[in-house]
Design a protein around this motif. Structure first.
Motif, PDB file in Angstrom:
ATOM      1  N   ASP A  44       0.834  -1.207   0.000  1.00 42.21           N
ATOM      2  CA  ASP A  44       0.000   0.000   0.000  1.00 42.21           C
ATOM      3  C   ASP A  44       0.869   1.257   0.000  1.00 42.21           C
ATOM      4  OD1 ASP A  44      -2.447  -1.215  -0.154  1.00 42.21           O
ATOM      5  OD2 ASP A  44      -2.933  -1.017   1.975  1.00 42.21           O
ATOM      6  N   ILE A  45       1.956   1.208   0.749  1.00 40.60           N
ATOM      7  CA  ILE A  45       2.867   2.362   0.782  1.00 40.60           C
ATOM      8  C   ILE A  45       3.578   2.492  -0.558  1.00 40.60           C
ATOM      9  CG2 ILE A  45       4.937   3.317   1.871  1.00 40.60           C
ATOM     10  CD1 ILE A  45       3.967   1.887   4.487  1.00 40.60           C
ATOM     11  N   ALA A  46       3.969   1.353  -1.149  1.00 41.71           N
ATOM     12  CA  ALA A  46       4.660   1.398  -2.445  1.00 41.71           C
ATOM     13  C   ALA A  46       3.776   2.009  -3.523  1.00 41.71           C
ATOM     14  CB  ALA A  46       5.088  -0.014  -2.866  1.00 41.71           C
ATOM     15  N   LYS A  47       2.463   1.760  -3.443  1.00 51.10           N
ATOM     16  CA  LYS A  47       1.547   2.312  -4.447  1.00 51.10           C
ATOM     17  C   LYS A  47       1.314   3.801  -4.230  1.00 51.10           C
ATOM     18  CE  LYS A  47      -0.953  -2.041  -4.638  1.00 51.10           C
ATOM     19  NZ  LYS A  47      -2.089  -2.687  -3.960  1.00 51.10           N
ATOM     20  N   SER A  48       1.577   4.288  -3.031  1.00 50.36           N
ATOM     21  CA  SER A  48       1.384   5.720  -2.781  1.00 50.36           C
ATOM     22  C   SER A  48       2.628   6.471  -3.244  1.00 50.36           C
ATOM     23  CB  SER A  48       1.127   5.970  -1.297  1.00 50.36           C
ATOM     24  OG  SER A  48       2.330   5.972  -0.565  1.00 50.36           O
ATOM     25  N   ARG A  49       2.530   7.766  -3.278  1.00 51.26           N
ATOM     26  CA  ARG A  49       3.656   8.561  -3.750  1.00 51.26           C
ATOM     27  C   ARG A  49       3.837   9.750  -2.821  1.00 51.26           C
ATOM     28  NH1 ARG A  49       4.096   4.647  -6.033  1.00 51.26           N
ATOM     29  NH2 ARG A  49       4.280   4.212  -8.268  1.00 51.26           N
ATOM     30  N   PRO A  50       5.037  10.349  -2.817  1.00 47.35           N
ATOM     31  CA  PRO A  50       5.258  11.516  -1.950  1.00 47.35           C
ATOM     32  C   PRO A  50       4.178  12.567  -2.185  1.00 47.35           C
ATOM     33  CG  PRO A  50       7.305  10.870  -3.029  1.00 47.35           C
ATOM     34  CD  PRO A  50       6.214  10.026  -3.624  1.00 47.35           C
ATOM     35  N   GLY A  51       3.743  13.187  -1.125  1.00 48.54           N
ATOM     36  CA  GLY A  51       2.737  14.240  -1.251  1.00 48.54           C
ATOM     37  C   GLY A  51       1.335  13.706  -1.089  1.00 48.54           C
ATOM     38  N   PHE A  52       1.180  12.386  -1.089  1.00 48.97           N
ATOM     39  CA  PHE A  52      -0.131  11.775  -0.923  1.00 48.97           C
ATOM     40  C   PHE A  52      -0.607  11.964   0.511  1.00 48.97           C
ATOM     41  CE2 PHE A  52      -2.352   7.692   0.177  1.00 48.97           C
ATOM     42  CZ  PHE A  52      -3.542   7.998  -0.449  1.00 48.97           C
ATOM     43  N   GLN A  53      -1.820  12.408   0.652  1.00 46.24           N
ATOM     44  CA  GLN A  53      -2.416  12.617   1.976  1.00 46.24           C
ATOM     45  C   GLN A  53      -3.208  11.372   2.337  1.00 46.24           C
ATOM     46  OE1 GLN A  53      -2.352  15.550   3.900  1.00 46.24           O
ATOM     47  NE2 GLN A  53      -3.468  14.447   5.492  1.00 46.24           N
ATOM     48  N   HIS A  54      -2.782  10.687   3.378  1.00 49.85           N
ATOM     49  CA  HIS A  54      -3.400   9.410   3.698  1.00 49.85           C
ATOM     50  C   HIS A  54      -4.596   9.549   4.636  1.00 49.85           C
ATOM     51  CE1 HIS A  54       0.093   7.709   1.844  1.00 49.85           C
ATOM     52  NE2 HIS A  54       0.835   8.483   2.603  1.00 49.85           N
ATOM     53  N   GLY A  55      -5.423   8.520   4.654  1.00 56.17           N
ATOM     54  CA  GLY A  55      -6.483   8.445   5.640  1.00 56.17           C
ATOM     55  C   GLY A  55      -5.871   8.280   7.020  1.00 56.17           C
ATOM     56  N   PRO A  56      -6.618   8.677   8.057  1.00 56.53           N
ATOM     57  CA  PRO A  56      -6.077   8.623   9.413  1.00 56.53           C
ATOM     58  C   PRO A  56      -5.835   7.182   9.892  1.00 56.53           C
ATOM     59  CG  PRO A  56      -8.323   9.509   9.398  1.00 56.53           C
ATOM     60  CD  PRO A  56      -7.947   9.257   7.984  1.00 56.53           C
ATOM     61  N   VAL A  57      -4.899   7.049  10.835  1.00 58.24           N
ATOM     62  CA  VAL A  57      -4.400   5.746  11.276  1.00 58.24           C
ATOM     63  C   VAL A  57      -5.512   4.881  11.890  1.00 58.24           C
ATOM     64  CG1 VAL A  57      -2.777   4.603  12.855  1.00 58.24           C
ATOM     65  CG2 VAL A  57      -2.073   6.681  11.623  1.00 58.24           C
ATOM     66  N   PHE A  58      -6.321   5.489  12.741  1.00 57.19           N
ATOM     67  CA  PHE A  58      -7.409   4.722  13.357  1.00 57.19           C
ATOM     68  C   PHE A  58      -8.775   5.122  12.791  1.00 57.19           C
ATOM     69  CE2 PHE A  58      -3.937   4.320  16.400  1.00 57.19           C
ATOM     70  CZ  PHE A  58      -3.887   2.932  16.491  1.00 57.19           C
ATOM     71  N   GLY A  59      -8.794   5.440  11.509  1.00 54.95           N
ATOM     72  CA  GLY A  59     -10.060   5.733  10.855  1.00 54.95           C
ATOM     73  C   GLY A  59     -10.466   7.197  10.992  1.00 54.95           C
ATOM     74  N   ARG A  60     -10.323   7.756  12.192  1.00 49.92           N
ATOM     75  CA  ARG A  60     -10.543   9.189  12.421  1.00 49.92           C
ATOM     76  C   ARG A  60      -9.206   9.788  12.861  1.00 49.92           C
ATOM     77  NH1 ARG A  60     -14.316   5.079  13.272  1.00 49.92           N
ATOM     78  NH2 ARG A  60     -16.429   5.889  13.179  1.00 49.92           N
ATOM     79  N   PRO A  61      -8.988  11.088  12.627  1.00 43.15           N
ATOM     80  CA  PRO A  61      -7.722  11.690  13.055  1.00 43.15           C
ATOM     81  C   PRO A  61      -7.495  11.460  14.552  1.00 43.15           C
ATOM     82  CG  PRO A  61      -8.945  13.197  11.657  1.00 43.15           C
ATOM     83  CD  PRO A  61      -9.855  12.040  11.918  1.00 43.15           C
ATOM     84  N   ALA A  62      -6.244  11.171  14.928  1.00 44.80           N
ATOM     85  CA  ALA A  62      -5.915  10.825  16.317  1.00 44.80           C
ATOM     86  C   ALA A  62      -6.422  11.888  17.289  1.00 44.80           C
ATOM     87  CB  ALA A  62      -4.413  10.639  16.457  1.00 44.80           C
ATOM     88  N   LYS A  63      -6.305  13.154  16.910  1.00 42.83           N
ATOM     89  CA  LYS A  63      -6.722  14.188  17.871  1.00 42.83           C
ATOM     90  C   LYS A  63      -8.237  14.341  17.943  1.00 42.83           C
ATOM     91  CE  LYS A  63      -5.609  18.021  14.747  1.00 42.83           C
ATOM     92  NZ  LYS A  63      -4.439  17.985  13.893  1.00 42.83           N
ATOM     93  N   GLU A  64      -8.947  13.704  17.039  1.00 40.20           N
ATOM     94  CA  GLU A  64     -10.419  13.752  17.109  1.00 40.20           C
ATOM     95  C   GLU A  64     -11.029  12.461  17.679  1.00 40.20           C
ATOM     96  OE1 GLU A  64     -12.329  15.155  13.510  1.00 40.20           O
ATOM     97  OE2 GLU A  64     -10.554  16.373  13.059  1.00 40.20           O
ATOM     98  N   LEU A  65     -10.205  11.489  18.017  1.00 39.50           N
ATOM     99  CA  LEU A  65     -10.733  10.279  18.667  1.00 39.50           C
ATOM    100  C   LEU A  65     -11.303  10.703  20.016  1.00 39.50           C
ATOM    101  CD1 LEU A  65      -7.799   7.795  17.934  1.00 39.50           C
ATOM    102  CD2 LEU A  65     -10.074   7.719  16.910  1.00 39.50           C
ATOM    103  N   HIS A  66     -12.544  10.321  20.286  1.00 37.84           N
ATOM    104  CA  HIS A  66     -13.123  10.799  21.546  1.00 37.84           C
ATOM    105  C   HIS A  66     -12.763   9.890  22.707  1.00 37.84           C
ATOM    106  CE1 HIS A  66     -16.245   8.001  20.424  1.00 37.84           C
ATOM    107  NE2 HIS A  66     -16.421   8.652  19.304  1.00 37.84           N
ATOM    108  N   PRO A  67     -12.833  10.426  23.916  1.00 33.15           N
ATOM    109  CA  PRO A  67     -12.440   9.630  25.075  1.00 33.15           C
ATOM    110  C   PRO A  67     -13.310   8.380  25.158  1.00 33.15           C
ATOM    111  CG  PRO A  67     -12.826  11.924  25.688  1.00 33.15           C
ATOM    112  CD  PRO A  67     -13.317  11.773  24.292  1.00 33.15           C
ATOM    113  N   TYR A  68     -12.695   7.308  25.607  1.00 31.66           N
ATOM    114  CA  TYR A  68     -13.411   6.041  25.765  1.00 31.66           C
ATOM    115  C   TYR A  68     -14.319   6.136  26.975  1.00 31.66           C
ATOM    116  CZ  TYR A  68     -14.162   1.127  26.823  1.00 31.66           C
ATOM    117  OH  TYR A  68     -14.740  -0.077  27.094  1.00 31.66           O
TER     118      TYR A  68
END
Lengths: 437, 437
Positions: B318-342
């Motif tokens: 998946d990384i090989a298919k991407s290229r520099p400058g590509f904006q990826h989806g967030p790691v846990f589906g939503r941006p880390a700073k927007e993950l709400h408290p459990y």
């Protein structure tokens, strides 16, 4: 935030309306996931006045989907028209040539013209996504195209048609005839008024041809598929299968063999204790076997407006997360121009176990004659059972044979021999047995 | 063609060696799929001299993985060291801060520090991929993070530990004790010398905590998981389950409830006819239920060098298919700073069916006393069965209760009452029943 992704939807039937509704209802969440808004900026359908339960007033209306594909202010063209030619093919081709990403749920179109369309997309550096075209909501395309990179597939098989699986499930659970189950499926909207396309396996074949290409890196070959539907499956088969520890499913199977690739769609006996045997009703399932990963099975809803819409939206979201200039992975896993020609393995060379059900005249020597035909063709038997449960138990018997691994050619010769011997009351029934974990 | 993607692998155990070997053996195919070469340009492990069955002479050797992460000429850092702190955490953090994509199979690290690491990756616009961290070769991360965009998850549950599933499968199939099956699992390499982490559910909990975050957009909360292992499951439970139409599996379950999110790991009764009940041996499975797609189930190998390597290679591709400058989806589906408290739903509010097995003194009034305790707590019973199959059938009886949907609090009060009544010979056994399709 990046600019909004503008989507044009052509075709506002159940799936199209569902896509538009979910994009609206889940807009905030999708923006969070994709890092940009996704908006429906153009739509096209036959009837502009119909109420589809979703507000489309913000989208520009096009009467002609090709016009939408070429001229609307969109980044992604979503084709939900259907059909392998006509408006679907014309609009998808136009969208790709205009440099717009395409998302489609159209298995017939891809099965027939997928390689050509992939070639256009790859030349333009744009995406052609089609998760919804095979097995509805099950992410089998993403799994095979992305997650299985580097794996060499040996076999892919699945329950790809909900109508057939619904009928077979009810036949087994309730002891009903094929005809009665089909009527119920039609009443419940699980089968079309003309069900031929589903029950004779053509729909499964379309989907299988796409999976075959992804699995083996070959060009799509929808016409080189061995096809047998479920309309001749009877209660006698279902009951015998159950007694032997099997369940009957309509499977699409693609398999690499020494002589080429086997593509076949037929009723299949799978072990009752296997995972795929528990896939009931309209649910679909796909199993993939590879050298590195091993065996993977995915099951889930294979049809329905919402499940299909979910796959379409996943495809749109993948495009939303990408950015201009991004070089995408190829449409069918390998670049379209490097897909190698499909080499068909003839059905006669197929190897596997077989279930053979014979209705014979109850007279001396029949059993021996049947056994002799098997031996002549070097077919060794796992079991041979004689039942007196036919319609006329005094003059007829049922003989059920289960073979060890043999070839289709041997089984055909043996059965032809048995027919020629003149002992059969009825057409012989032959059902292939498939290994499944 | 684009420049080769340079990969650095830290950790050359079974998985690491398998990744390096597959990248070499499938180099041509991976290049075709990704549009560029993938080469292993740097490696790090404890012992440079060991033969790992793969030629690593083209890769630069680093004694220190942090040194590799910071200073090697690599685009992707592959962490296969393991452990939630130490070299794994230090090297992954260093790689991300140096702007290198990271692929990891480390569930412990992500479970503990995933949100923090995701924050760094998202700030830098690079990828942190971790398909191999949960359920080995099964593409559940890709499915939840990408394919299910726009879906609202209500429940995710699965068989996430092969050791436990192997033991439970053998206990059922062969009538062996937990202890004997564990010894065999250790002999075959399916269980560690100290098996606590697997059999007490901690490994399942780590994996579940990651799925919970992906499912509900909440911060990872590995310490807020109700935990019960399989070491107290006996043949009496297995047999009773089977008679009632259930099979016992160790499940990790995360579920949205009115008061918050339930995360629980415990032995669970699932209907024998369900798909997940057919998942045997070391195989894993994950089921996900959502509002749009419906229910999806994925099953496949949850561990093993090759299956895990397949997931790692999918992530690298998946990384090989991407290229520099590509904006990826967030790691846990939503941006880390927007993950709400459990927000934890207390276990006492859990709603479901329960299996309760009691060994009681065989004397008048015991049955009535048990039934009274159930009634007092408004627990209605689906079945109540008395067996004389205990160790001392003349003085003891086994009482097996199956409840309709009730609450954990009610069951705990009822069982405490039964214990207080003094009729029990042995510790009561309580096993939760889980709906499964």
């Amino acid at each position: 935030m990046a600019e909004a992704l503008r989507v044009g939807i052509a075709g506002l039937g159940t799936v199209g309306a569902s896509v538009a509704r979910v994009l609206a209802e889940k807009a905030a969440e999708l923006t969070r996931q994709c890092g940009r808004d996704i908006i429906v900026s153009a739509v096209s359908a036959r009837d502009a006045s119909r109420d589809r339960g979703v507000d489309l007033s913000g989208a520009k209306w096009f009467d002609d989907p090709v016009d939408l594909a070429c001229n609307a202010d969109i980044d992604v063209f979503v084709e939900l028209i259907g059909g392998e030619e006509g408006a679907a093919r014309a609009s998808v081709t136009a969208a790709l040539e205009a440099g717009r990403h395409v998302v489609t749920a159209n298995k017939a179109l891809l099965s027939r013209h997928g390689v050509e369309l992939a070639g256009i997309a790859e030349e333009r550096g744009i995406l052609l996504n089609y998760e919804a075209a095979v097995a509805g909501g099950i992410p089998v395309i993403k799994t095979m195209r992305e997650a299985m990179a580097g794996n060499t597939v040996s076999r892919v098989f699945g329950i790809l048609n909900g109508t057939c699986n619904y009928i077979l499930t009810r036949m087994e659970a309730e002891g009903l005839s094929f005809e009665d189950c089909l009527k119920d499926a039609q009443r419940l909207g699980y089968a079309e008024a003309d069900p031929t396309f589903d029950i004779e396996g053509n729909d499964t074949a379309h989907k299988l041809s796409i999976l075959t290409s992804l699995a083996f890196g070959s060009r799509i070959a929808p016409d080189d598929i061995y096809l047998e539907g479920i309309s001749n499956i009877t209660q006698a088969d279902i009951r015998a299968a159950s007694e032997l520890g099997y369940r009957i499913k309509l499977l699409g199977v693609a398999q690499r063999t020494e002589t080429g690739i086997e593509q076949r769609v037929h009723p299949t006996m799978v072990p009752t204790a296997s995972v795929i045997a528990q896939v009931h009703g309209v649910t679909n399932a796909v199993a993939i076997e590879t050298d590195i990963l091993g065996e993977l099975l995915l099951s889930g809803p294979g049809a329905g407006g919402n499940a299909t819409a979910s796959a379409v939206i996943g495809d749109i979201a993948d495009i939303a997360k990408s950015r201009p200039g991004f070089q995408h992975g190829p449409v069918f896993g390998r670049p379209a121009k490097e897909l190698h020609p499909y080499v068909r393995a003839r059905m006669r060379t197929h190897e596997g176990g077989y279930f053979i059900r014979l209705t014979v005249h109850d007279r001396a020597g029949v059993f021996a004659a049947v056994a002799t035909r098997m031996a002549e063709n070097e077919i060794s038997l796992e079991s041979i059972v004689q039942h007196a449960n036919g319609a006329n138990p005094e003059t007829q018997k049922t003989v059920i044979l289960v073979t060890h691994e043999t070839t289709e050619a041997a089984v055909r010769r043996a059965v032809e021999g048995i027919v020629a011997d003149g002992h059969l009351v009825d057409k012989p029934q032959v059902i292939r047995i498939e290994r499944a974990g």
